[in-house]
Design an enzyme around this catalytic site. Structure first.
Site, PDB file in Angstrom:
ATOM      1  N   GLY A   8       0.826  -1.198   0.000  1.00  0.00           N
ATOM      2  CA  GLY A   8       0.000   0.000   0.000  1.00  0.00           C
ATOM      3  C   GLY A   8       0.858   1.245   0.000  1.00  0.00           C
ATOM      4  N   ALA A   9       0.408   2.273  -0.708  1.00  0.00           N
ATOM      5  CA  ALA A   9       1.178   3.515  -0.813  1.00  0.00           C
ATOM      6  C   ALA A   9       0.259   4.717  -0.679  1.00  0.00           C
ATOM      7  CB  ALA A   9       1.941   3.561  -2.138  1.00  0.00           C
ATOM      8  N   GLY A  10      -0.550   4.689   0.390  1.00  0.00           N
ATOM      9  CA  GLY A  10      -1.461   5.794   0.641  1.00  0.00           C
ATOM     10  C   GLY A  10      -1.075   6.541   1.911  1.00  0.00           C
ATOM     11  N   GLY A  12      -1.369   5.729   4.899  1.00  0.00           N
ATOM     12  CA  GLY A  12      -0.682   4.868   5.846  1.00  0.00           C
ATOM     13  C   GLY A  12       0.610   4.304   5.301  1.00  0.00           C
ATOM     14  N   CYS A 159     -16.519   6.509   7.314  1.00  0.00           N
ATOM     15  CA  CYS A 159     -15.739   7.734   7.138  1.00  0.00           C
ATOM     16  C   CYS A 159     -16.686   8.858   6.724  1.00  0.00           C
ATOM     17  CB  CYS A 159     -14.655   7.512   6.085  1.00  0.00           C
ATOM     18  SG  CYS A 159     -13.438   8.828   6.007  1.00  0.00           S
ATOM     19  N   GLY A 320      -6.357  10.681   9.831  1.00  0.00           N
ATOM     20  CA  GLY A 320      -4.935  10.783   9.538  1.00  0.00           C
ATOM     21  C   GLY A 320      -4.077  10.791  10.792  1.00  0.00           C
ATOM     22  N   CYS A 353      -9.546  15.847  13.273  1.00  0.00           N
ATOM     23  CA  CYS A 353     -10.052  16.057  11.926  1.00  0.00           C
ATOM     24  C   CYS A 353     -10.176  17.541  11.628  1.00  0.00           C
ATOM     25  CB  CYS A 353     -11.425  15.390  11.767  1.00  0.00           C
ATOM     26  SG  CYS A 353     -12.121  15.520  10.104  1.00  0.00           S
TER      27      CYS A 353
END
Length: 423
Positions: A8-10, A12, A159, A320, A353
């Site tokens: 994964g490369a988001g 996180g 979300c 985040g 947030c």
């Protein structure tokens, strides 16, 4: 030498790769596997969805960044995780072995659970830049010939922040186009009340968001289950606090953006003892799977049970701030294991947030995320809009430069300082 593979490369996966590379020993190899050549900044998708950003504005090519950091990059989709063999199978049939695995895949968007939902149906999405880009183009056409709008989040969604952001940013854009008077807006949500956010509210988010909606002439339906969506018509069942049917709605629309429920990605689904029935990764307090001790997981793909049931199912968001705390804990725990120690670090799992509304916004902080809390705070104002822009600029720079420093590390204290000054 240890091989540490991150899938994964988001939001996180990228910080995970950078922090792990900085903490790993010189002889260790850090590998990132992702099905995309670029990182994209997910929190900016609501802006893309109303054409305030172009997709390329929030993307960063990964290959140059990883090369600079001496991180191995494999651009392929993972077909299946194979925890018994300590390897992952790629789409081309090859496999990648690992000593430690960090799963940061993000979720699968469960549009298929509701007939007619999603970009392949009759509603837009801002969950991914590939959806938000075309949505922005269609939004531009909509402003030329406006009509009723439905925005919200369906049953099982977790979300809710992006739904509120898109709602109010779209409303701001309509006012800027001077066509707000021509558009009826309805917010449809599985939340039991406005401002629940999957967190049972934070401070006075209920009062703040309801006030914003009243001031901006936005109708809402809570405890809503979307039954199906047809071209120009949404069929919604509203239930009472006991889950009994209260009212059936047939809502016409010309434009709609509805957030779906999430599931685990196909490569994870059905792996016993690694995932729950929805395909989310099971982790302990150290972000480690209880069965497969060399597997960690961070981000939206981990399993977190709701604190208490709601009349219509809702999930728990992973913000985040929370994800970055998971990342830092995981990187340090893997280093502990490399040094022959037991993992000892824990993510804070706090929620912070910045919800932008186009010309203002609401910020909230929950420590911890699930009540009862040590700290809960919410505030609103134009400063939130600028803070969100600052967050975007910082995170994009962080990715381009390969920086591992957490953005959110001191932000809660700064926000609480702002709160005290305002008082």
């Amino acid at each position: 030498m240890a091989k540490i593979v991150i899938v994964g490369a988001g939001i996180g996966g990228i910080p995970m790769a950078f922090e792990m590379k900085d903490l790993a020993r010189k002889e260790d190899e850090v590998v990132v596997i992702a099905d995309t050549p670029t990182f994209h900044f997910v929190p900016s998708n609501p802006w893309v969805g109303v054409n305030w950003r172009k997709p390329e504005d929030i993307k960063v090519p990964l290959e140059p960044v990883f090369k600079k950091k001496k991180i191995t990059f494999i651009q392929q989709k993972v077909a299946r995780f194979q925890p018994e063999q300590n390897q992952v199978e790629l789409a081309d049939g090859s496999t990648v072995a690992y000593d430690y695995l960090v799963i940061a895949t993000g979720p699968k968007l469960a549009f298929d659970e509701i007939p007619g939902l999603g970009p392949n149906g009759h509603t837009e999405s801002v969950c991914h830049v590939d959806h938000a880009g075309p949505a922005g183009e269609r939004w531009e056409a909509f402003t030329e010939n406006p009509g009723p709008i439905i925005i919200g989040a369906v049953q099982g969604a977790s979300c809710f922040g992006p739904a509120y952001e898109y709602l109010f940013t779209a409303e701001t854009d309509l006012r800027q186009h001077k066509i707000r008077d021509k558009v009826k807006i309805t917010y449809v949500t599985s939340e039991p009340y406005i401002g629940h956010l999957g967190l049972d509210g934070v401070g006075d988010t209920k009062g703040m968001l309801e006030s914003e909606m009243r001031n901006k002439h936005i109708d809402w339906i809570c405890n809503a289950k979307v039954d199906r969506v047809e071209d120009g018509m949404m069929y919604v069942t509203e239930v009472d606090e006991n889950g009994a049917v209260k009212k059936q709605h047939e809502l016409p629309f010309k434009h709609s953006m509805m957030l779906p429920a999430f599931k685990g990605v196909d490569a994870l689904f059905g792996i016993e003892k690694l995932t729950n029935p929805r395909g989310f990764v099971l982790v302990d307090e150290h972000q480690r799977n209880p069965t497969y001790k060399n597997i960690y997981s961070v981000g939206v793909c981990i399993a977190i049970a709701p604190q208490k049931p709601t009349p219509v199912p809702t999930g728990v968001p992973k913000t985040g701030y929370m994800i970055e705390s998971m990342v830092t804990a995981t990187a340090h725990n893997i280093r502990d294991e490399l040094d022959g120690k037991e993992p000892s670090h824990k993510g804070t799992w706090n929620a912070l947030c910045l919800a932008d509304f186009g010309d203002s916004g609401i910020a909230f902080l929950a420590m911890p995320q699930i009540p009862p809390r040590n700290v809960q705070w919410a505030s609103r104002g134009r400063w939130v809009h600028w803070a969100k822009i600052g967050y975007e600029k910082y995170f994009m720079r962080k990715v381009r430069k390969g920086l591992s420093e957490p953005f959110y590390e001191r932000l809660p204290l700064k926000l609480m300082g702002i709160m005290r000054l305002k008082k």
